[in-house]
Design an enzyme around this catalytic site. Sequence first.
Site, PDB file in Angstrom:
ATOM      1  CG  ASN A 151      -1.852   1.108   1.319  1.00 21.39           C
ATOM      2  OD1 ASN A 151      -1.796   2.043   0.519  1.00 21.39           O
ATOM      3  ND2 ASN A 151      -2.760   1.046   2.284  1.00 21.39           N
ATOM      4  CE  LYS A 194      -0.318   2.471   6.377  1.00 19.48           C
ATOM      5  NZ  LYS A 194      -1.720   2.808   6.390  1.00 19.48           N
ATOM      6  NE  ARG A 229      -6.340   1.442   0.061  1.00 21.21           N
ATOM      7  CZ  ARG A 229      -6.598   2.178   1.124  1.00 21.21           C
ATOM      8  NH1 ARG A 229      -5.685   2.328   2.061  1.00 21.21           N
ATOM      9  NH2 ARG A 229      -7.763   2.763   1.241  1.00 21.21           N
ATOM     10  CG  HIS A 281     -13.455   3.391   3.069  1.00 19.58           C
ATOM     11  ND1 HIS A 281     -14.213   4.358   3.691  1.00 19.58           N
ATOM     12  CD2 HIS A 281     -12.165   3.682   3.332  1.00 19.58           C
ATOM     13  CE1 HIS A 281     -13.411   5.211   4.305  1.00 19.58           C
ATOM     14  NE2 HIS A 281     -12.157   4.825   4.098  1.00 19.58           N
ATOM     15  CG  LEU A 322     -18.210   4.464  11.472  1.00 16.30           C
ATOM     16  CD1 LEU A 322     -19.076   4.547  12.724  1.00 16.30           C
ATOM     17  CD2 LEU A 322     -18.752   5.378  10.375  1.00 16.30           C
ATOM     18  NE  ARG A 382     -10.949  12.558   3.934  1.00 16.24           N
ATOM     19  CZ  ARG A 382     -10.866  11.263   3.663  1.00 16.24           C
ATOM     20  NH1 ARG A 382     -11.775  10.672   2.918  1.00 16.24           N
ATOM     21  NH2 ARG A 382      -9.869  10.544   4.116  1.00 16.24           N
ATOM     22  CG  ASP A 428      -7.419  10.832  17.851  1.00 16.57           C
ATOM     23  OD1 ASP A 428      -8.323  10.220  18.464  1.00 16.57           O
ATOM     24  OD2 ASP A 428      -6.348  10.306  17.537  1.00 16.57           O
ATOM     25  N   GLY A 446     -11.084   2.368  12.849  1.00 17.93           N
ATOM     26  CA  GLY A 446     -10.653   2.925  14.148  1.00 17.93           C
ATOM     27  C   GLY A 446     -11.782   3.246  15.113  1.00 17.93           C
ATOM     28  CD  GLU A 479      -8.861  -0.966   3.964  1.00 14.45           C
ATOM     29  OE1 GLU A 479      -9.254  -0.238   3.055  1.00 14.45           O
ATOM     30  OE2 GLU A 479      -8.365  -0.535   5.016  1.00 14.45           O
TER      31      GLU A 479
END
Length: 394
Positions: free
Chosen positions: A9, A16, A91, A180, A209, A241, A283, A331, A382
């Site tokens: 990714n 990653k 990805r 997603h 989410l 966003r 966060d 998360g 994923e």
Amino acid sequence: MANKIMSINAGSSSLKFQLFEMPEEELLIKGLFERIGLEDEMFFFYSMKETKVKTSVKGKTHEEAINFLLHFLLERSVLTSLDELSGVGHRVAHGGEDFKTSSLVDQEALKKIKDLSKLAPLHNPVNVVGIEALAKELPDCPQVAVFDTSFHQTMEAKNYVYPLPYRFYEEDSVRRYGFHGTSHQFVASEAASYLEKPLESLKIISCHLGNGASICGIKDGKSVITSMGFTPLAGLMMGTRCGDIDPSIVPFLQNEKNLSASDMDKLMNAESGFKGVTEFSSDTRDIISEAEKGNERAKLALDMFAGRVKQTIGAYAAELDGIDALIFTAGIGENSSEIRQMICEDLTFFGIQIDQNQNQQNSKRISSAASSVEVLVVETNEELMIVRDTFDLI
Ligand code: ADP
């Protein structure tokens, strides 16, 4: 023969990876490179069995990161030879209408992925860098592209055409794509296995989410509707966003505040959502803790977020004509019992009832015995989905 398959990714300054033994789905090693291209060194983290290591590596390109990684895998005897790698799955952010499923990467596919950069200028080019860097090191190793968009290609036109002049769809590819997809598909299939029912028999609403957030309505195992749109800016309120807003606000603020189109784009992508409303954090952990201390803005932001998720669940229940399973993932979905509780409150009309204890323990099934809808917390993965698709295709 061993089937070792890696997922990659590639992000603008990160890469990653996870390496699996297939079909056993045994994770051999995972890790990431960070700060690629920022200085002459990058950070390298990996975890293998009980070992977790963070170190720095010389180099400043994705190619150097991949080169280092392949040598590292040999040196640590994770691979005895590079021929052992049966395939690599990447990805890729945007597959447009060209890619309705994951695809082996040949010259033609690579060209299409490059051409789709118009629709995902921040993501597709860097995904291509990952593919090309790997092809250079391992020209004979099959590579597969797994797209964030392809799961949603089953949507009907009524759910993807925008009520703008139709020519913008035909000439400029402006339509809802949704993102997603790999995560929604993965958690839906995990939920069906957990419930021991065929995926095709379930009406599912999947709530991914995280910092980025989207909801997907799934029927017959296919995406019917999803909240992200032409870009991942649409739909729910997110970390930074704004999600859906009255489109007229855009030209209004541009005029009032003398903002360019790209200023406005940045404002809606990076300075809005939880960060914009609270003016202190994107966060949700910080926001929940401030809300508990009585911070009104933190409470407002959480109420707004939970409200939007709830409204979308209601809308998608109407679209699917019912719900069998409601899934929370990513998360916030996997970890925040507080937000799940807020979302599921007063949804008894839809047959959704939460068991407080199970919810607080982040159990897999959090619906109460009285709930006619199964409410599940499913960890997304994923990378595993990418590796499964790669294994199937090679
Ligand atoms: P990304 O979209 O970046 O992949 P993640 O799926 O990792 O995002 O989710 C990140 C979000 O999850 C952050 O907003 C973080 O605050 C939130 N989160 C993680 N753990 C918790 C928790 N225990 N309570 C509330 N929010 C959490």
